[in-house]
Design a protein around this motif. Structure first.
Motif, mmCIF file in Angstrom:
data_model
loop_
_atom_site.group_PDB
_atom_site.id
_atom_site.type_symbol
_atom_site.label_atom_id
_atom_site.label_comp_id
_atom_site.label_asym_id
_atom_site.label_seq_id
_atom_site.Cartn_x
_atom_site.Cartn_y
_atom_site.Cartn_z
ATOM 1 N N UNK A 89 5.194 -2.651 1.949
ATOM 2 C CA UNK A 89 4.823 -2.270 0.555
ATOM 3 C C UNK A 89 4.873 -0.726 0.730
ATOM 4 N N UNK A 90 3.635 -0.268 1.679
ATOM 5 C CA UNK A 90 3.465 1.063 2.016
ATOM 6 C C UNK A 90 4.770 1.847 2.455
ATOM 7 N N UNK A 91 5.474 1.455 3.339
ATOM 8 C CA UNK A 91 6.794 2.122 3.644
ATOM 9 C C UNK A 91 7.715 2.340 2.448
ATOM 10 N N UNK A 100 9.992 6.190 -1.550
ATOM 11 C CA UNK A 100 10.018 6.464 -3.021
ATOM 12 C C UNK A 100 9.498 7.809 -3.395
ATOM 13 N N UNK A 101 8.193 8.045 -2.805
ATOM 14 C CA UNK A 101 7.531 9.437 -2.905
ATOM 15 C C UNK A 101 8.523 10.417 -2.388
ATOM 16 N N UNK A 102 9.267 10.353 -1.234
ATOM 17 C CA UNK A 102 10.035 11.479 -0.555
ATOM 18 C C UNK A 102 11.251 11.575 -1.270
ATOM 19 N N UNK A 120 -1.634 10.184 -2.534
ATOM 20 C CA UNK A 120 -2.606 11.404 -2.188
ATOM 21 C C UNK A 120 -2.435 11.830 -0.895
ATOM 22 N N UNK A 121 -2.794 10.674 0.148
ATOM 23 C CA UNK A 121 -2.714 10.951 1.396
ATOM 24 C C UNK A 121 -1.377 11.518 1.895
ATOM 25 N N UNK A 122 -0.321 10.885 1.431
ATOM 26 C CA UNK A 122 0.929 11.586 1.916
ATOM 27 C C UNK A 122 0.939 13.153 1.349
ATOM 28 N N UNK A 123 0.596 13.437 0.331
ATOM 29 C CA UNK A 123 0.779 14.696 -0.315
ATOM 30 C C UNK A 123 0.003 15.467 0.697
ATOM 31 N N UNK A 124 -1.308 15.343 1.133
ATOM 32 C CA UNK A 124 -2.006 16.257 1.980
ATOM 33 C C UNK A 124 -1.666 15.824 3.452
ATOM 34 N N UNK A 125 -1.017 14.908 3.975
ATOM 35 C CA UNK A 125 -0.567 14.470 5.390
ATOM 36 C C UNK A 125 0.693 14.091 5.286
ATOM 37 N N UNK A 126 1.723 14.691 4.949
ATOM 38 C CA UNK A 126 3.090 14.424 4.929
ATOM 39 C C UNK A 126 3.635 13.964 6.186
ATOM 40 N N UNK A 127 3.120 14.255 7.402
ATOM 41 C CA UNK A 127 3.603 13.614 8.666
ATOM 42 C C UNK A 127 2.938 12.277 9.014
ATOM 43 N N UNK A 128 1.875 11.748 8.265
ATOM 44 C CA UNK A 128 1.358 10.416 8.668
ATOM 45 C C UNK A 128 2.586 9.351 8.574
ATOM 46 N N UNK A 129 2.337 8.675 9.472
ATOM 47 C CA UNK A 129 3.181 7.231 9.455
ATOM 48 C C UNK A 129 2.629 6.040 8.707
ATOM 49 N N UNK A 130 3.416 5.110 8.514
ATOM 50 C CA UNK A 130 2.821 3.925 7.766
ATOM 51 C C UNK A 130 1.827 3.475 8.290
ATOM 52 N N UNK A 131 1.455 3.265 9.758
ATOM 53 C CA UNK A 131 0.416 2.855 10.505
ATOM 54 C C UNK A 131 -0.924 3.733 10.223
ATOM 55 N N UNK A 132 -0.618 5.041 10.037
ATOM 56 C CA UNK A 132 -1.957 6.040 9.949
ATOM 57 C C UNK A 132 -2.265 5.701 8.254
ATOM 58 N N UNK A 187 -11.992 0.679 3.276
ATOM 59 C CA UNK A 187 -12.251 -0.795 2.631
ATOM 60 C C UNK A 187 -11.488 -1.081 1.506
ATOM 61 N N UNK A 188 -10.015 -0.863 1.637
ATOM 62 C CA UNK A 188 -9.357 -1.013 0.305
ATOM 63 C C UNK A 188 -8.696 -2.482 0.864
ATOM 64 N N UNK A 189 -8.608 -3.529 -0.227
ATOM 65 C CA UNK A 189 -8.223 -4.652 0.036
ATOM 66 C C UNK A 189 -6.619 -4.804 -0.095
ATOM 67 N N UNK A 190 -6.118 -4.568 1.068
ATOM 68 C CA UNK A 190 -4.552 -4.759 1.389
ATOM 69 C C UNK A 190 -3.996 -6.130 1.239
ATOM 70 N N UNK A 191 -5.014 -7.250 1.593
ATOM 71 C CA UNK A 191 -4.386 -8.750 1.173
ATOM 72 C C UNK A 191 -4.115 -8.645 -0.381
ATOM 73 N N UNK A 192 -4.418 -7.880 -1.039
ATOM 74 C CA UNK A 192 -4.209 -8.063 -2.807
ATOM 75 C C UNK A 192 -2.880 -7.468 -3.024
ATOM 76 N N UNK A 193 -2.198 -6.864 -2.011
ATOM 77 C CA UNK A 193 -0.852 -6.238 -2.224
ATOM 78 C C UNK A 193 0.061 -7.350 -2.371
ATOM 79 N N UNK A 194 1.009 -7.420 -3.052
ATOM 80 C CA UNK A 194 2.285 -8.220 -3.360
ATOM 81 C C UNK A 194 3.153 -8.242 -2.166
ATOM 82 N N UNK A 195 2.995 -8.770 -1.012
ATOM 83 C CA UNK A 195 3.816 -8.686 0.238
ATOM 84 C C UNK A 195 3.311 -8.115 1.398
#
Length: 238
Positions: free
Chosen positions: A140-142, A147-149, A106-118, A127-135
């Motif tokens: 992961x976000x990159x 894939x979205x692009x 959703x953020x990418x659709x609204x802000x397509x210029x955002x970087x991974x850091x953004x 307050x999303x739990x990023x530690x719960x991501x696998x990797x």
């Protein structure tokens, strides 16, 4: 089947309605369910989280049953007035959140210029739990952004480009508050609908032909210039 009219903002902040488009209403058949964190409970007064554990201290012991819920620190829920006097509030349900994947898309659709850091900064602020991501979260976000692009139609080609993107046959439109968003795919529109709903907005959804969307978009810009239009449907972006 009755078409739900599209909410229109007016200068006084109230909402009026215009006749709905002639295309069949969406009625949300394509809206995906929010599959994020299950619905939780909170105190309706302070909005703090609540769990189904009686309070550790109950001053009315012997006079009134101990409540079934308490704040996370073990105290009773905030007092409210009722027919029998003051007593702990009843917990209310907190809507489910988008998953991290849905939030990033959703953020990418609204802000397509955002970087991974953004994206990572925004997720952390929410307050999303990023530690719960696998990797590694950045990796992961990159990968998700790549894939979205890859899977989203190119909407960057303008009308003067030698190979402008072909307009989609169907445009999925979601309106809420002073925002109208248009998408070429139903999944993205469903996520937008969920975001608006979780923000407390009344939404209206439509499945329009491309030609009809161009007409609606022009009318919005002419009659309601204060409306925020997010158009990621592709095709002619003028």
């Amino acid at each position: 089947m009755t078409t739900t009219p599209l909410h229109r903002p007016d200068p006084d902040g109230a909402h009026t309605t215009d006749p709905a488009p002639t295309d069949p209403p969406a009625d949300h058949p394509w809206r995906p369910a929010v599959t994020g964190v299950p619905a939780a409970l909170c105190c309706p007064e302070c909005r703090e989280p609540v769990h189904a554990v009686p309070p550790t201290e109950w001053p009315l012991a012997g006079w009134a049953p101990r409540p079934a819920h308490s704040h996370l620190d073990g105290t009773a829920l905030c007092p409210v007035s009722g027919p029998g006097g003051s007593g702990p509030a009843e917990p209310v349900t907190v809507p489910a959140r988008l998953t991290v994947w849905q939030a990033v898309r959703q953020s990418w659709l609204i802000h397509p210029a955002w970087t991974v850091i953004d994206h990572l900064g925004w997720l952390d602020d929410e307050a999303y739990d990023l530690e719960a991501l696998r990797g590694d979260p950045a990796t992961v976000v990159a990968g998700w952004l790549a894939e979205h692009r890859r899977t989203t139609p190119d909407t960057t080609a303008g009308p003067t480009s030698p190979n402008p993107a072909a307009p989609p046959e169907t445009v999925y439109v979601v309106a809420g508050g002073s925002m109208v968003a248009a998408f070429a795919d139903e999944v993205s529109a469903g996520i937008q609908d969920d975001v608006m709903t979780l923000a407390g907005l009344d939404t209206a959804a439509y499945r329009l032909t491309w030609a009809r969307w161009v007409q609606v978009r022009t009318e919005l810009r002419t009659r309601y210039p204060e409306t925020e239009i997010i158009d990621v449907s592709g095709g002619d972006r003028s």
